[in-house]
Design a protein around this motif. Structure first.
Motif, PDB file in Angstrom:
ATOM      1  N   UNK A 170       0.865  -1.177   0.000  1.00 18.09           N
ATOM      2  CA  UNK A 170       0.000   0.000   0.000  1.00 18.09           C
ATOM      3  C   UNK A 170       0.903   1.228   0.000  1.00 18.09           C
ATOM      4  N   UNK A 171       0.618   2.169  -0.894  1.00 15.99           N
ATOM      5  CA  UNK A 171       1.393   3.413  -0.932  1.00 15.99           C
ATOM      6  C   UNK A 171       0.452   4.601  -0.836  1.00 15.99           C
ATOM      7  N   UNK A 172       0.876   5.605  -0.083  1.00 18.97           N
ATOM      8  CA  UNK A 172       0.069   6.810   0.092  1.00 18.97           C
ATOM      9  C   UNK A 172       1.051   7.970   0.270  1.00 18.97           C
ATOM     10  N   UNK A 173       0.524   9.196   0.262  1.00 23.47           N
ATOM     11  CA  UNK A 173       1.383  10.350   0.528  1.00 23.47           C
ATOM     12  C   UNK A 173       0.589  11.391   1.299  1.00 23.47           C
ATOM     13  N   UNK A 174       1.325  12.277   1.971  1.00 21.99           N
ATOM     14  CA  UNK A 174       0.702  13.315   2.795  1.00 21.99           C
ATOM     15  C   UNK A 174       1.688  14.465   2.967  1.00 21.99           C
ATOM     16  N   UNK A 175       1.156  15.603   3.410  1.00 20.83           N
ATOM     17  CA  UNK A 175       1.982  16.783   3.612  1.00 20.83           C
ATOM     18  C   UNK A 175       2.063  17.172   5.082  1.00 20.83           C
ATOM     19  N   UNK A 176       3.142  17.863   5.443  1.00 20.53           N
ATOM     20  CA  UNK A 176       3.251  18.452   6.777  1.00 20.53           C
ATOM     21  C   UNK A 176       2.259  19.620   6.889  1.00 20.53           C
ATOM     22  N   UNK A 177       2.122  20.389   5.819  1.00 18.63           N
ATOM     23  CA  UNK A 177       1.198  21.532   5.804  1.00 18.63           C
ATOM     24  C   UNK A 177      -0.161  21.144   5.251  1.00 18.63           C
ATOM     25  N   UNK A 178      -1.126  22.047   5.433  1.00 14.51           N
ATOM     26  CA  UNK A 178      -2.500  21.728   4.999  1.00 14.51           C
ATOM     27  C   UNK A 178      -2.989  22.627   3.862  1.00 14.51           C
ATOM     28  N   UNK A 179      -2.080  23.319   3.176  1.00 14.13           N
ATOM     29  CA  UNK A 179      -2.494  24.296   2.155  1.00 14.13           C
ATOM     30  C   UNK A 179      -3.157  23.650   0.949  1.00 14.13           C
ATOM     31  N   UNK A 180      -2.837  22.404   0.672  1.00  9.63           N
ATOM     32  CA  UNK A 180      -3.279  21.793  -0.590  1.00  9.63           C
ATOM     33  C   UNK A 180      -4.168  20.574  -0.365  1.00  9.63           C
ATOM     34  N   UNK A 181      -4.817  20.537   0.796  1.00  8.33           N
ATOM     35  CA  UNK A 181      -5.690  19.403   1.119  1.00  8.33           C
ATOM     36  C   UNK A 181      -6.817  19.307   0.084  1.00  8.33           C
ATOM     37  N   UNK A 182      -7.025  18.100  -0.438  1.00  9.88           N
ATOM     38  CA  UNK A 182      -8.105  17.858  -1.400  1.00  9.88           C
ATOM     39  C   UNK A 182      -7.761  18.208  -2.829  1.00  9.88           C
ATOM     40  N   UNK A 183      -6.564  18.754  -3.055  1.00  9.47           N
ATOM     41  CA  UNK A 183      -6.192  19.192  -4.412  1.00  9.47           C
ATOM     42  C   UNK A 183      -5.285  18.179  -5.100  1.00  9.47           C
ATOM     43  N   UNK A 184      -5.319  18.145  -6.440  1.00  8.00           N
ATOM     44  CA  UNK A 184      -4.378  17.279  -7.168  1.00  8.00           C
ATOM     45  C   UNK A 184      -2.963  17.834  -7.067  1.00  8.00           C
ATOM     46  N   UNK A 185      -1.970  17.043  -7.464  1.00  6.63           N
ATOM     47  CA  UNK A 185      -0.597  17.546  -7.468  1.00  6.63           C
ATOM     48  C   UNK A 185      -0.456  18.795  -8.355  1.00  6.63           C
ATOM     49  N   UNK A 186       0.624  19.545  -8.106  1.00  4.89           N
ATOM     50  CA  UNK A 186       0.996  20.712  -8.916  1.00  4.89           C
ATOM     51  C   UNK A 186       1.039  20.308 -10.407  1.00  4.89           C
ATOM     52  N   UNK A 187       0.572  21.207 -11.269  1.00  2.00           N
ATOM     53  CA  UNK A 187       0.542  20.903 -12.715  1.00  2.00           C
ATOM     54  C   UNK A 187       1.920  20.527 -13.259  1.00  2.00           C
ATOM     55  N   UNK A 188       2.958  21.198 -12.738  1.00  2.00           N
ATOM     56  CA  UNK A 188       4.321  20.908 -13.210  1.00  2.00           C
ATOM     57  C   UNK A 188       4.745  19.493 -12.789  1.00  2.00           C
ATOM     58  N   UNK A 189       4.283  19.077 -11.608  1.00  2.00           N
ATOM     59  CA  UNK A 189       4.565  17.713 -11.138  1.00  2.00           C
ATOM     60  C   UNK A 189       3.865  16.695 -12.026  1.00  2.00           C
ATOM     61  N   UNK A 190       2.589  16.953 -12.314  1.00  2.00           N
ATOM     62  CA  UNK A 190       1.816  16.024 -13.157  1.00  2.00           C
ATOM     63  C   UNK A 190       2.445  15.909 -14.544  1.00  2.00           C
ATOM     64  N   UNK A 191       2.861  17.057 -15.102  1.00  2.00           N
ATOM     65  CA  UNK A 191       3.428  17.034 -16.455  1.00  2.00           C
ATOM     66  C   UNK A 191       4.787  16.329 -16.495  1.00  2.00           C
ATOM     67  N   UNK A 192       5.633  16.630 -15.525  1.00  2.00           N
ATOM     68  CA  UNK A 192       6.956  15.986 -15.499  1.00  2.00           C
ATOM     69  C   UNK A 192       6.794  14.474 -15.346  1.00  2.00           C
TER      70      UNK A 192
END
Ligand code: 4NP
Length: 169
Positions: free
Chosen positions: A46-68
Motif C-alpha cells: 500500500x502506498x500513500x502520501x501526505x503533507x506536513x502543511x494543509x495548504x493543498x488538502x483535497x487538491x491534485x498535485x501541482x501541474x508541473x509535477x503532473x506534467x513531469x
C-alpha cells in the motif's frame, strides 16, 4: 492520497511525506506504486502520501509535477492532497520523508510506541550522494525532472528493502 490496497499490513504500507503533498511525495507515491506493480507485488503493498502543511488538502498535485511525471510514464492525476496525522503511525510501518525538515516534524509527531521505520527517502539510494530530495516548488522545470530522478532511485532501494521484510514474515 490514493490507496491501492486498503488491507495491507503496516509492514507492507508506506507513507511518503513532504511539505505540501503536491510535488515530491505524490511523485514518490506514484513512482513507488508503478515499481511495485512492475515488480509483481502491486497487490501486496500500500502506498500513500501526505503533507506536513494543509495548504493543498483535497487538491491534485501541482501541474508541473503532473506534467513531469507524465513525460516519464507516471499518471499522478488521481492523487489528492492530505495532511499527515498521528493515526498514520498506526497504519504505516514505513514513513518516508523527503527532507530533513519534514523528518524533524514527523519525529515530533511520532508516538513513543511506533515500531516501524521513520527516515529519509534517499537513505535507500546512497548512490545519489544526497540526503534530501530538493523542494522544486519555487524553482524551474528542471527541478521537477530532478525530483523524478531522485525518487526513482530512492523508491527502488526502498522497495528492495521492503521485499526483504515481506519475505521474512
Ligand atoms: P512539496 O513542495 O513539499 O514537494 O509538495 C511544496 C509545495 C507547496 C509549498 C511548498 C512546497 N507551499 O509552500 O505551498
Amino acid at each position: 492520497m490514493t490507496i491501492s490496497n486498503r488491507s495491507a499490513e503496516p509492514d507492507a504500507s508506506v507513507l511518503f511525506v513532504c511539505l505540501g503533498n503536491i510535488c515530491r511525495s505524490p511523485t514518490a507515491e506514484g513512482v513507488f506504486r508503478a515499481a511495485a506493480v512492475k515488480g509483481g507485488i502491486g497487490s501486496l503493498v500500500l502506498a500513500d502520501s501526505a503533507g506536513i502543511g494543509d495548504w493543498h488538502v483535497g487538491l491534485p498535485p501541482d501541474k508541473r509535477t503532473i506534467q513531469a511525471a507524465r513525460r516519464r510514464g507516471y499518471d499522478l492525476t488521481a492523487i489528492r492532497g492530505r495532511r499527515v496525522q498521528v493515526a498514520d503511525f498506526s497504519r504505516f510501518g514505513w514513513i518516508i520523508a523527503m527532507d530533513e525538515s519534514n523528518l524533524r516534524a514527523l519525529t515530533e509527531m511520532k508516538p513513543p510506541d511506533f515500531g516501524g521505520h521513520l527516515g529519509l527517502l534517499l537513505e535507500f539510494a546512497p548512490e545519489a550522494g544526497l540526503r534530501e530530495v530538493p523542494d522544486p516548488y519555487f524553482g524551474g522545470a528542471e527541478g521537477f525532472d530532478r525530483v523524478i530522478d531522485l525518487v526513482e532511485q530512492g523508491t527502488a532501494g526502498l522497495l528492495a528493502r521492503m521485499r526483504v521484510t515481506l519475505a521474512g514474515r
